[in-house]
Design a protein around this motif. Structure first.
Motif, mmCIF file in Angstrom:
data_model
loop_
_atom_site.group_PDB
_atom_site.id
_atom_site.type_symbol
_atom_site.label_atom_id
_atom_site.label_comp_id
_atom_site.label_asym_id
_atom_site.label_seq_id
_atom_site.Cartn_x
_atom_site.Cartn_y
_atom_site.Cartn_z
ATOM 1 N N THR A 272 0.851 -1.183 0.000
ATOM 2 C CA THR A 272 0.000 0.000 0.000
ATOM 3 C C THR A 272 0.891 1.239 0.000
ATOM 4 N N PRO A 273 0.317 2.424 -0.180
ATOM 5 C CA PRO A 273 1.166 3.629 -0.114
ATOM 6 C C PRO A 273 1.872 3.787 1.229
ATOM 7 N N GLY A 274 1.284 3.243 2.310
ATOM 8 C CA GLY A 274 1.912 3.351 3.617
ATOM 9 C C GLY A 274 2.811 2.188 3.959
ATOM 10 N N PHE A 275 2.903 1.191 3.086
ATOM 11 C CA PHE A 275 3.766 0.022 3.291
ATOM 12 C C PHE A 275 4.173 -0.461 1.918
ATOM 13 N N ASP A 276 5.285 0.069 1.418
ATOM 14 C CA ASP A 276 5.656 -0.149 0.021
ATOM 15 C C ASP A 276 6.590 -1.344 -0.146
ATOM 16 N N ALA A 277 7.124 -1.502 -1.342
ATOM 17 C CA ALA A 277 7.982 -2.641 -1.646
ATOM 18 C C ALA A 277 9.230 -2.670 -0.765
ATOM 19 N N HIS A 278 9.797 -1.505 -0.489
ATOM 20 C CA HIS A 278 10.972 -1.445 0.384
ATOM 21 C C HIS A 278 10.623 -1.949 1.783
ATOM 22 N N ASP A 279 9.465 -1.548 2.280
ATOM 23 C CA ASP A 279 9.023 -2.011 3.598
ATOM 24 C C ASP A 279 8.792 -3.513 3.602
ATOM 25 N N GLU A 281 10.233 -5.798 1.676
ATOM 26 C CA GLU A 281 11.522 -6.500 1.643
ATOM 27 C C GLU A 281 12.220 -6.419 2.993
ATOM 28 N N THR A 282 12.145 -5.272 3.646
ATOM 29 C CA THR A 282 12.763 -5.114 4.960
ATOM 30 C C THR A 282 12.155 -6.086 5.967
ATOM 31 N N LEU A 283 10.830 -6.221 5.944
ATOM 32 C CA LEU A 283 10.156 -7.128 6.870
ATOM 33 C C LEU A 283 10.576 -8.573 6.627
ATOM 34 N N VAL A 284 10.619 -8.986 5.364
ATOM 35 C CA VAL A 284 10.987 -10.365 5.048
ATOM 36 C C VAL A 284 12.436 -10.639 5.409
ATOM 37 N N ARG A 285 13.316 -9.721 5.110
ATOM 38 C CA ARG A 285 14.733 -9.934 5.443
ATOM 39 C C ARG A 285 14.951 -9.960 6.954
ATOM 40 N N LYS A 286 14.153 -9.235 7.712
ATOM 41 C CA LYS A 286 14.240 -9.282 9.168
ATOM 42 C C LYS A 286 13.869 -10.672 9.678
ATOM 43 N N ALA A 287 12.809 -11.258 9.110
ATOM 44 C CA ALA A 287 12.414 -12.613 9.499
ATOM 45 C C ALA A 287 13.496 -13.626 9.132
ATOM 46 N N VAL A 288 14.107 -13.448 7.975
ATOM 47 C CA VAL A 288 15.185 -14.336 7.542
ATOM 48 C C VAL A 288 16.389 -14.229 8.490
ATOM 49 N N ALA A 289 16.737 -13.019 8.884
ATOM 50 C CA ALA A 289 17.857 -12.830 9.820
ATOM 51 C C ALA A 289 17.547 -13.488 11.155
ATOM 52 N N TRP A 309 5.340 -4.276 -7.955
ATOM 53 C CA TRP A 309 4.455 -3.307 -8.602
ATOM 54 C C TRP A 309 3.953 -2.340 -7.554
ATOM 55 N N PRO A 310 3.812 -1.085 -7.900
ATOM 56 C CA PRO A 310 3.318 -0.127 -6.911
ATOM 57 C C PRO A 310 1.806 -0.214 -6.750
ATOM 58 N N PRO A 311 1.283 0.156 -5.593
ATOM 59 C CA PRO A 311 -0.164 0.311 -5.464
ATOM 60 C C PRO A 311 -0.605 1.538 -6.252
ATOM 61 N N PHE A 312 -1.896 1.629 -6.539
ATOM 62 C CA PHE A 312 -2.386 2.827 -7.219
ATOM 63 C C PHE A 312 -3.805 3.110 -6.768
ATOM 64 N N ARG A 313 -4.179 4.353 -6.829
ATOM 65 C CA ARG A 313 -5.559 4.761 -6.569
ATOM 66 C C ARG A 313 -5.789 6.118 -7.209
ATOM 67 N N LEU A 314 -6.814 6.196 -8.048
ATOM 68 C CA LEU A 314 -7.188 7.453 -8.673
ATOM 69 C C LEU A 314 -8.246 8.150 -7.830
ATOM 70 N N ALA A 315 -8.142 9.458 -7.756
ATOM 71 C CA ALA A 315 -9.218 10.237 -7.160
ATOM 72 C C ALA A 315 -10.420 10.211 -8.100
ATOM 73 N N GLU A 316 -11.610 10.426 -7.539
ATOM 74 C CA GLU A 316 -12.825 10.344 -8.350
ATOM 75 C C GLU A 316 -12.871 11.413 -9.436
ATOM 76 N N ASP A 317 -12.125 12.497 -9.246
ATOM 77 C CA ASP A 317 -12.107 13.560 -10.256
ATOM 78 C C ASP A 317 -10.905 13.453 -11.187
ATOM 79 N N GLU A 318 -10.196 12.348 -11.110
ATOM 80 C CA GLU A 318 -9.001 12.131 -11.927
ATOM 81 C C GLU A 318 -9.363 11.254 -13.121
ATOM 82 N N GLN A 319 -8.866 11.634 -14.292
ATOM 83 C CA GLN A 319 -9.168 10.869 -15.496
ATOM 84 C C GLN A 319 -8.271 9.626 -15.596
ATOM 85 N N PRO A 320 -8.808 8.525 -16.170
ATOM 86 C CA PRO A 320 -10.126 8.387 -16.796
ATOM 87 C C PRO A 320 -11.252 7.961 -15.846
#
Length: 396
Positions: A272-279, A281-289, A309-320
């Motif tokens: 999610t935007p608040g927990f991205d790919a870097h987060d 990977e960090t969590l998984v590598r912590k468990a591995v360690a 892949w990144p998460p995405f979300r369009l605002a209701e006023d954003e095209q399309p």
């Protein structure tokens, strides 16, 4: 928009459904069937109507899609409609109540694999292109229709070929024809995926010497991952879903008498935007360690990322999204914007900076399962909504 598109849409239905029936009767299971026959049906239809189209190939020369392009006569942005014409496999064909490649209509339902995902949408989008072609000179920018035959593999080869083709105008936005009435999918969780290789000394299962094998170590890692605390970020940054971690595969060992020296685990993290790919990977590598510290082995555990892949979300006023939601409201439909839990091709487009909607279509049953079918009563309304949305974007 002054014109009423519902009546013309209704007149188109026999042709839309007839073409979809032909496509369903050409099996196009991802990684199983030849895509030539199903694309050939579309090519014949497009050629008969003098609609410009061409095949798309990946870097290795494999056929991955078909692209229709309707250039407008005035400057402006290009927009794209996207539907896949490859499908999921049939699964247990004996469990189906009708042939998976049926294409028949029974009690108002179009039957067969691909009826919902997404051959009906593909034929609908081709007809919309045909509707717009005679008036193209009055339109701004242009309309592309992408018919992907490398979608259910997860590779999205058609979309990748489309976006990297130097002769193609880059779209300002994409509307993807996944099915489902009542919602316009305007977002989705992203993903981070990795294969984890757990090592240990091999040995005889009957040995008097105690050996902590790779299966035991891997099982401990799965427990660490299953109990890892992910942040509850639902609702933050305008994103309504939390992240999620799943162990989706566990491979290792053979027979009974040997404790294996290697186990491979697949991990899928929805971001999610608040927990991205870097987060992730960090969590998984912590468990591995933690695993390697608690149950040491001669060789450290390896983490090999395979996709992000990144998460995405369009605002209701954003095209399309705005055009599609406005068109649905104009047709008298109550449609809400939705952020989907599973990732989809919209995530790939988001990574390219291209906004996308990823679903509005007819009601359906059995998608990716047995007895896939699409309900046809709502098709004229869905058709009119997409046509209104496209015209709203192209009329400037």
């Amino acid at each position: 928009m002054s014109e009423d598109l519902q009546q013309p849409a209704q007149a188109r239905m026999a042709s839309v459904v007839g073409l979809a029936q032909e496509l369903i009767r050409r099996p196009s299971r991802a990684g199983i069937d030849d895509y030539g026959p199903v694309l050939g049906v579309l090519e014949d239809w497009l050629t008969t109507r003098s609609l410009p189209h061409r095949r798309l190939h990946d870097g290795a020369g494999a056929l991955v899609g078909l692209l229709v392009e309707i250039p407008g006569g005035r400057p402006g942005s290009w927009w794209a409609l996207d539907a896949c014409v490859d499908t999921a496999p049939y699964g247990d064909e004996t469990a189906w109540s009708f042939p998976p490649a049926s294409g028949e209509i029974v009690d108002g339902w179009l039957l067969g694999r691909g009826s919902a995902d997404s051959k009906l949408a593909a034929t609908m989008f081709c007809h919309i292109a045909a509707d717009l072609a005679p008036r193209a000179e009055s339109l701004c920018g242009g309309l592309a229709v992408l018919l992907d035959v490398d979608e259910h593999t997860g590779d999205f080869g058609g979309a990748r070929a489309y976006l990297t083709d130097p002769s193609t105008a880059r779209p300002a936005g994409v509307m993807i024809g996944y099915p489902g009435m009542g919602e316009v999918v305007v977002g989705g969780r992203g993903l981070w995926r990795a294969t984890i290789t757990v090592h240990a000394p091999s040995g005889h299962s009957g040995s008097s010497r105690t050996v902590v094998g790779a299966v035991t170590r891997a099982a401990h890692l799965v427990r660490l991952l299953d109990t890892a605390k992910l942040p509850s970020t639902a609702g933050t940054l305008g994103f309504p879903l939390p992240p999620k971690l799943s162990v989706t595969a566990f491979h290792g060992g053979q027979g009974f008498s040997v404790t294996p020296d290697r186990v491979d685990i697949n991990v899928d993290v929805r971001t999610t935007p608040g927990f991205d790919a870097h987060d992730a990977e960090t969590l998984v590598r912590k468990a591995v360690a933690e695993l390697d510290a608690e149950l040491p082995a001669p060789k450290p555990t390896e983490v090999a990322p395979v996709a992000a892949w990144p998460p995405f979300r369009l605002a209701e006023d954003e095209q399309p999204a705005a055009a599609l939601l406005r068109a649905a409201a104009g047709a008298g439909l109550t449609v809400r914007p939705k952020t989907a839990g599973p990732s989809n091709i919209g995530n790939l487009l988001a990574g390219e900076g291209i906004p996308a909607t990823a679903g509005f279509g007819v009601p359906y049953e059995g998608l990716h399962g047995i007895n896939e079918r699409a309900h046809l009563a709502e098709l004229p309304a869905v058709y009119a909504v997409y046509q209104r949305a496209v015209l709203g974007l192209l009329e400037g």
